[in-house]
Design a protein around this motif. Sequence first.
Motif, PDB file in Angstrom:
ATOM      1  N   PRO A  24     -18.950   9.032   2.184  1.00 56.34           N
ATOM      2  CA  PRO A  24     -18.901   8.344   0.876  1.00 56.34           C
ATOM      3  C   PRO A  24     -18.256   6.969   1.010  1.00 56.34           C
ATOM      4  O   PRO A  24     -17.253   6.796   1.710  1.00 56.34           O
ATOM      5  CB  PRO A  24     -18.045   9.286   0.020  1.00 56.34           C
ATOM      6  CG  PRO A  24     -18.220  10.633   0.658  1.00 56.34           C
ATOM      7  CD  PRO A  24     -18.353  10.375   2.122  1.00 56.34           C
ATOM      8  N   ASP A  25     -18.842   6.001   0.348  1.00 51.68           N
ATOM      9  CA  ASP A  25     -18.367   4.616   0.417  1.00 51.68           C
ATOM     10  C   ASP A  25     -17.136   4.454  -0.479  1.00 51.68           C
ATOM     11  O   ASP A  25     -17.213   4.711  -1.688  1.00 51.68           O
ATOM     12  CB  ASP A  25     -19.492   3.684  -0.046  1.00 51.68           C
ATOM     13  CG  ASP A  25     -19.151   2.221   0.148  1.00 51.68           C
ATOM     14  OD1 ASP A  25     -18.043   1.922   0.654  1.00 51.68           O
ATOM     15  OD2 ASP A  25     -19.992   1.374  -0.219  1.00 51.68           O
ATOM     16  N   PRO A  26     -15.995   4.022   0.080  1.00 52.57           N
ATOM     17  CA  PRO A  26     -14.814   3.842  -0.767  1.00 52.57           C
ATOM     18  C   PRO A  26     -14.944   2.658  -1.722  1.00 52.57           C
ATOM     19  O   PRO A  26     -14.226   2.580  -2.728  1.00 52.57           O
ATOM     20  CB  PRO A  26     -13.689   3.608   0.253  1.00 52.57           C
ATOM     21  CG  PRO A  26     -14.383   3.075   1.464  1.00 52.57           C
ATOM     22  CD  PRO A  26     -15.726   3.733   1.491  1.00 52.57           C
ATOM     23  N   GLU A  27     -15.855   1.723  -1.410  1.00 54.21           N
ATOM     24  CA  GLU A  27     -16.051   0.560  -2.264  1.00 54.21           C
ATOM     25  C   GLU A  27     -16.928   0.917  -3.463  1.00 54.21           C
ATOM     26  O   GLU A  27     -17.763   1.831  -3.394  1.00 54.21           O
ATOM     27  CB  GLU A  27     -16.730  -0.560  -1.478  1.00 54.21           C
ATOM     28  CG  GLU A  27     -15.946  -1.065  -0.291  1.00 54.21           C
ATOM     29  CD  GLU A  27     -14.774  -1.929  -0.704  1.00 54.21           C
ATOM     30  OE1 GLU A  27     -14.658  -2.270  -1.908  1.00 54.21           O
ATOM     31  OE2 GLU A  27     -13.941  -2.251   0.164  1.00 54.21           O
ATOM     32  N   PRO A  28     -16.783   0.191  -4.579  1.00 57.58           N
ATOM     33  CA  PRO A  28     -17.709   0.390  -5.692  1.00 57.58           C
ATOM     34  C   PRO A  28     -19.113  -0.061  -5.302  1.00 57.58           C
ATOM     35  O   PRO A  28     -19.304  -0.764  -4.299  1.00 57.58           O
ATOM     36  CB  PRO A  28     -17.117  -0.482  -6.804  1.00 57.58           C
ATOM     37  CG  PRO A  28     -16.293  -1.500  -6.097  1.00 57.58           C
ATOM     38  CD  PRO A  28     -15.759  -0.827  -4.865  1.00 57.58           C
ATOM     39  N   ALA A  29     -20.111   0.331  -6.106  1.00 56.77           N
ATOM     40  CA  ALA A  29     -21.497  -0.017  -5.782  1.00 56.77           C
ATOM     41  C   ALA A  29     -21.707  -1.519  -5.746  1.00 56.77           C
ATOM     42  O   ALA A  29     -22.478  -2.045  -4.939  1.00 56.77           O
ATOM     43  CB  ALA A  29     -22.445   0.634  -6.790  1.00 56.77           C
ATOM     44  N   ARG A  30     -21.016  -2.269  -6.610  1.00 58.45           N
ATOM     45  CA  ARG A  30     -21.139  -3.726  -6.676  1.00 58.45           C
ATOM     46  C   ARG A  30     -19.763  -4.338  -6.437  1.00 58.45           C
ATOM     47  O   ARG A  30     -18.925  -4.361  -7.327  1.00 58.45           O
ATOM     48  CB  ARG A  30     -21.677  -4.169  -8.050  1.00 58.45           C
ATOM     49  CG  ARG A  30     -23.002  -3.533  -8.465  1.00 58.45           C
ATOM     50  CD  ARG A  30     -24.164  -4.106  -7.662  1.00 58.45           C
ATOM     51  NE  ARG A  30     -25.428  -3.637  -8.181  1.00 58.45           N
ATOM     52  CZ  ARG A  30     -26.007  -2.493  -7.815  1.00 58.45           C
ATOM     53  NH1 ARG A  30     -25.398  -1.705  -6.944  1.00 58.45           N
ATOM     54  NH2 ARG A  30     -27.171  -2.132  -8.314  1.00 58.45           N
ATOM     55  N   TRP A  31     -19.535  -4.803  -5.256  1.00 55.33           N
ATOM     56  CA  TRP A  31     -18.230  -5.416  -4.960  1.00 55.33           C
ATOM     57  C   TRP A  31     -18.336  -6.831  -4.412  1.00 55.33           C
ATOM     58  O   TRP A  31     -17.342  -7.559  -4.344  1.00 55.33           O
ATOM     59  CB  TRP A  31     -17.450  -4.560  -3.960  1.00 55.33           C
ATOM     60  CG  TRP A  31     -18.154  -4.273  -2.651  1.00 55.33           C
ATOM     61  CD1 TRP A  31     -18.874  -3.174  -2.366  1.00 55.33           C
ATOM     62  CD2 TRP A  31     -18.182  -5.092  -1.484  1.00 55.33           C
ATOM     63  NE1 TRP A  31     -19.375  -3.230  -1.080  1.00 55.33           N
ATOM     64  CE2 TRP A  31     -18.955  -4.404  -0.509  1.00 55.33           C
ATOM     65  CE3 TRP A  31     -17.630  -6.331  -1.147  1.00 55.33           C
ATOM     66  CZ2 TRP A  31     -19.200  -4.918   0.757  1.00 55.33           C
ATOM     67  CZ3 TRP A  31     -17.861  -6.857   0.113  1.00 55.33           C
ATOM     68  CH2 TRP A  31     -18.640  -6.152   1.051  1.00 55.33           C
ATOM     69  N   VAL A  32     -19.523  -7.286  -4.021  1.00 55.42           N
ATOM     70  CA  VAL A  32     -19.690  -8.636  -3.477  1.00 55.42           C
ATOM     71  C   VAL A  32     -19.507  -9.653  -4.591  1.00 55.42           C
ATOM     72  O   VAL A  32     -20.126  -9.548  -5.666  1.00 55.42           O
ATOM     73  CB  VAL A  32     -21.075  -8.791  -2.835  1.00 55.42           C
ATOM     74  CG1 VAL A  32     -21.357 -10.251  -2.492  1.00 55.42           C
ATOM     75  CG2 VAL A  32     -21.185  -7.931  -1.579  1.00 55.42           C
ATOM     76  N   ALA A  33     -18.652 -10.655  -4.358  1.00 55.20           N
ATOM     77  CA  ALA A  33     -18.353 -11.674  -5.378  1.00 55.20           C
ATOM     78  C   ALA A  33     -18.631 -13.075  -4.852  1.00 55.20           C
ATOM     79  O   ALA A  33     -17.984 -14.030  -5.261  1.00 55.20           O
ATOM     80  CB  ALA A  33     -16.892 -11.547  -5.823  1.00 55.20           C
ATOM     81  N   ALA A  34     -19.608 -13.219  -3.952  1.00 60.72           N
ATOM     82  CA  ALA A  34     -19.910 -14.522  -3.343  1.00 60.72           C
ATOM     83  C   ALA A  34     -20.787 -15.363  -4.269  1.00 60.72           C
ATOM     84  O   ALA A  34     -21.327 -14.890  -5.279  1.00 60.72           O
ATOM     85  CB  ALA A  34     -20.601 -14.307  -2.002  1.00 60.72           C
ATOM     86  N   ASP A  35     -20.951 -16.648  -3.877  1.00 60.48           N
ATOM     87  CA  ASP A  35     -21.773 -17.591  -4.630  1.00 60.48           C
ATOM     88  C   ASP A  35     -23.242 -17.413  -4.229  1.00 60.48           C
ATOM     89  O   ASP A  35     -23.592 -17.632  -3.067  1.00 60.48           O
ATOM     90  CB  ASP A  35     -21.311 -19.019  -4.338  1.00 60.48           C
ATOM     91  CG  ASP A  35     -22.153 -20.065  -5.077  1.00 60.48           C
ATOM     92  OD1 ASP A  35     -22.967 -19.674  -5.946  1.00 60.48           O
ATOM     93  OD2 ASP A  35     -22.006 -21.253  -4.763  1.00 60.48           O
ATOM     94  N   PRO A  36     -24.120 -17.027  -5.169  1.00 58.76           N
ATOM     95  CA  PRO A  36     -25.531 -16.822  -4.797  1.00 58.76           C
ATOM     96  C   PRO A  36     -26.202 -18.081  -4.274  1.00 58.76           C
ATOM     97  O   PRO A  36     -27.090 -18.009  -3.421  1.00 58.76           O
ATOM     98  CB  PRO A  36     -26.200 -16.342  -6.091  1.00 58.76           C
ATOM     99  CG  PRO A  36     -25.120 -16.140  -7.084  1.00 58.76           C
ATOM    100  CD  PRO A  36     -23.856 -16.703  -6.550  1.00 58.76           C
ATOM    101  N   GLU A  37     -25.796 -19.252  -4.782  1.00 52.39           N
ATOM    102  CA  GLU A  37     -26.442 -20.491  -4.345  1.00 52.39           C
ATOM    103  C   GLU A  37     -26.180 -20.755  -2.858  1.00 52.39           C
ATOM    104  O   GLU A  37     -27.006 -21.334  -2.176  1.00 52.39           O
ATOM    105  CB  GLU A  37     -25.961 -21.670  -5.188  1.00 52.39           C
ATOM    106  CG  GLU A  37     -26.586 -21.702  -6.573  1.00 52.39           C
ATOM    107  CD  GLU A  37     -28.115 -21.714  -6.493  1.00 52.39           C
ATOM    108  OE1 GLU A  37     -28.670 -22.533  -5.732  1.00 52.39           O
ATOM    109  OE2 GLU A  37     -28.753 -20.904  -7.184  1.00 52.39           O
ATOM    110  N   ARG A  38     -25.045 -20.321  -2.382  1.00 56.92           N
ATOM    111  CA  ARG A  38     -24.756 -20.486  -0.960  1.00 56.92           C
ATOM    112  C   ARG A  38     -25.690 -19.627  -0.108  1.00 56.92           C
ATOM    113  O   ARG A  38     -25.985 -19.965   1.039  1.00 56.92           O
ATOM    114  CB  ARG A  38     -23.295 -20.109  -0.685  1.00 56.92           C
ATOM    115  CG  ARG A  38     -22.935 -20.203   0.791  1.00 56.92           C
ATOM    116  CD  ARG A  38     -21.505 -19.835   1.066  1.00 56.92           C
ATOM    117  NE  ARG A  38     -21.256 -19.728   2.499  1.00 56.92           N
ATOM    118  CZ  ARG A  38     -20.087 -19.415   3.049  1.00 56.92           C
ATOM    119  NH1 ARG A  38     -19.037 -19.167   2.264  1.00 56.92           N
ATOM    120  NH2 ARG A  38     -19.970 -19.323   4.357  1.00 56.92           N
ATOM    121  N   GLY A  39     -26.164 -18.532  -0.674  1.00 61.08           N
ATOM    122  CA  GLY A  39     -27.049 -17.648   0.079  1.00 61.08           C
ATOM    123  C   GLY A  39     -28.494 -18.078   0.088  1.00 61.08           C
ATOM    124  O   GLY A  39     -29.303 -17.564   0.884  1.00 61.08           O
TER     125      GLY A  39
END
Length: 557
Positions: free
Chosen positions: A459-474
């Motif tokens: 089981p993943d200890p992180e929540p389902a949505r934890w990434v907080a990066a800038d989408p424009e950088r991606g």
Amino acid sequence: MRRNKHLLLWTSLGTLLFLGWAAYQENFRQEWRQLQSAYRARLPADRRDAFAVQLRQIVIPSLGVADRCVSCHVGMAPGESGIAGDPVFAPHPDVRHDPAEFGCTVCHGGQGRATVAEDAHGAVRHWPEPMIPKRFAFAGCGTCHTHLAVPNRAEYESGRAAFERHDCYACHRVDGRGGTLRPLGVGGMEGPDLSRAGALGFDRGWYAKHVAHRDAGETPWPAAFEPLSRADLDAIDVFLDARVGAPGLVEAKALFHSLGCRGCHKIGGVGGDDGPDLTREGQRDPGELDFSHVPGGRTLPAWFAEHFRAPARVVPGSAMPYLGLSDDRIGRLTYYLLSLRRSDVPERLWPRDRIRAERFGEREFATDGATIYGTFCAACHGPRGEGMRYPGMPAFPAVGNPDFLALAPDELLRATVTHGRPGRRMPAWGHLEGGLRPAEIDAVVAFLRELGGVAAPEPDPEPARWVAADPERGRAPYAALCAGCHGPEGGGAEGPALANRVLLAGATDTYLVETVLRGRRGTSMEGFGRPSTIRPALDRDDVLAIVAYLRTWENTP
């Protein structure tokens, strides 16, 4: 006036001659009359005088049958014993159905009211129900019967091999093979014929009774009867369940259940929607088919066989891929397709298997994970989950890939099978009419774990949505490194479509991040967490930005 009299005289004489010739043909030259006369001449003297040369027919009002086939095949007529070994006059083989009870065309097709062989066999233009060729004669069983819980080909072959390996043929005959032969016909075949064991039922405790007979010294070869493992016993039971008195038919169906055909085709209301419904495919009218690219005559079996060899050549624009099947497999699949027919007989005459399938929803295929996967998934994802590539089609994902399964939790696998991939060829099997039941989806997920040999991730200890990066950088690294396979807008190409709301709803950020970093062995998806000869590794912040950019497509329709 004189000319009119001559005209009347000669036309009258011509008419009389024509009527006389027609009467002679009808009473002396008809094919069935000549055959019956030949049959009568071969009868014993005490039966010859009682045999009348006359038109014979079997009439079954409840089935709407009036078949005159027995006017030529006299040995199959009620009350006749037939002449053994004669291809025309032989008695009907023992198939537990008396022709006097069901007629002939219900099982064999053809034109029952005809009295000329070519017409009766339906080998004429514009007759929509030609007779099933002798090679595939048992395909007629599918007219009424729906064989249930048929395994996949590997399980069937395992059972057949176990039956043969343990020398069961020494005592038992199956579909004409086996049974001990003794000099002068004395003794032999100590065990019963098992050709219909699956249709009639058999004693599931047979092994314990065999052991008891051996220990009591009541078997012909006590030393030859070796102990059987539980796996071999189960495999032999699978083989016996497939013995329905129709040699080769269940084997052909088992092959069909191993090639993923129901992924695109419905049969009996169960299967996908990409291809045509095959429930009555064996009753297709040859007159409605294009034979321009079909060698071997204008027959339904020839059309089926060539369509399996080269679908797009026989049906231009066909979405069915080239499967590269051997001639043996093509023959078996043709046999099975010819069995896909349905009679409109009254329900009170239906056999139990058809009632159980059509009224109680029992499956025609076994519901273990391997068989369900083979029946619905193997055509696209490969027999071992290795993925498939077909000319002119996007590559299908390798769902048995251990790197994928090491990251994908069971919840994601289950959601993928249940909800499918909108806009792609992956149906929502949990919602599709004729799709999969929850327990069947669970069985497929468990089988995928077996294929990859990988347990579900912790089981993943992180929540389902934890990434907080800038989408424009991606955006830039995605365009440079990912768009070539997954499409500039995530629509998919060599790789899967990432702009898919069902995928993005089910995939956690951890799953996406680790997939980009690790990649997938055996596929074109490299792990971007390590450098290659043509590019440096991505740092973790770039990967997080790419995942954030993917999330901007979450509401893509």
